[in-house]
Design a protein around this motif. Structure first.
Motif, PDB file in Angstrom:
ATOM      1  N   THR A  97       0.824  -1.210   0.000  1.00 29.89           N
ATOM      2  CA  THR A  97       0.000   0.000   0.000  1.00 29.89           C
ATOM      3  C   THR A  97       0.857   1.259   0.000  1.00 29.89           C
ATOM      4  OG1 THR A  97      -1.780  -1.151   1.158  1.00 29.89           O
ATOM      5  CG2 THR A  97      -1.806   1.247   1.253  1.00 29.89           C
ATOM      6  N   ARG A  99       3.980   1.568  -1.066  1.00 29.21           N
ATOM      7  CA  ARG A  99       4.703   1.685  -2.346  1.00 29.21           C
ATOM      8  C   ARG A  99       3.775   2.110  -3.486  1.00 29.21           C
ATOM      9  NH1 ARG A  99       8.468   2.938  -3.762  1.00 29.21           N
ATOM     10  NH2 ARG A  99       9.151   1.397  -5.225  1.00 29.21           N
ATOM     11  N   VAL A 100       2.625   1.452  -3.608  1.00 26.52           N
ATOM     12  CA  VAL A 100       1.688   1.792  -4.689  1.00 26.52           C
ATOM     13  C   VAL A 100       1.123   3.196  -4.469  1.00 26.52           C
ATOM     14  CG1 VAL A 100      -0.552   1.193  -5.699  1.00 26.52           C
ATOM     15  CG2 VAL A 100       1.137  -0.591  -5.282  1.00 26.52           C
ATOM     16  N   LEU A 123       5.555   2.175 -11.055  1.00 26.61           N
ATOM     17  CA  LEU A 123       4.273   1.662 -10.579  1.00 26.61           C
ATOM     18  C   LEU A 123       3.976   0.289 -11.180  1.00 26.61           C
ATOM     19  CD1 LEU A 123       1.836   2.298  -8.801  1.00 26.61           C
ATOM     20  CD2 LEU A 123       0.810   3.459 -10.753  1.00 26.61           C
ATOM     21  N   GLY A 127       3.808  -3.107  -8.957  1.00 24.37           N
ATOM     22  CA  GLY A 127       2.650  -3.997  -9.085  1.00 24.37           C
ATOM     23  C   GLY A 127       3.063  -5.434  -9.342  1.00 24.37           C
TER      24      GLY A 127
END
Length: 148
Positions: A97, A99-100, A123, A127
């Protein structure tokens, strides 16, 4: 600035929790598990420093984002002692969470700017990297039993 000092304290707490965990499980398995948990904490720390350096820590939206990153790091620190057991999903979920979320905000902040390609690329790879983290957290019995 007080926010930057608090940020440092959050990471000191996370590193303390990891070192405490290593002392409680002083074995090769415990050392490996601590290393596996240390790497994402270091990654969030380095990325937080880079992000605030790029966008300026005095910018109110960036301060809000840094506070959310600190909260995620606190969750990771709290979940670390049982991250290879019942809190695996909490630790992995907080890491993914953070990082994204940071990269998504970076994409939005750089909307229309040529520098937007870098966070979009990152991103994508975050992912991809999130898949093994979340898969490991969801696997039944996928955690390593503590030796000690």
């Amino acid at each position: 600035m007080f926010l930057e000092l608090f940020l440092d304290l959050v990471f000191v707490l996370a590193f303390f929790r990891l070192s405490q965990q290593l002392l409680e499980h002083l074995s090769w398995t415990g050392a490996f598990q601590t290393l596996v948990l240390l790497l994402p904490v270091l990654h969030v720390w380095a990325y937080t420093a880079r992000f605030t350096d790029l966008f300026g820590p005095r910018n109110p939206p960036i301060q809000l984002l840094v506070m959310s990153m600190m909260f995620g790091t606190l969750v990771m620190a709290a979940a670390a002692p049982e991250a290879f057991g019942r809190n695996g999903l909490v630790f992995a979920g907080a890491y993914v969470t953070v990082r994204v979320g940071v990269l998504a905000v970076g994409v939005l902040l750089l909307r229309g700017h040529e520098g937007q390609r870098n966070p979009v690329r990152l991103l994508f790879w975050v992912g991809v990297a999130a898949v093994p983290w979340m898969t490991g957290a969801f696997l039944p019995g996928g955690h390593v039993e503590r030796c000690g």
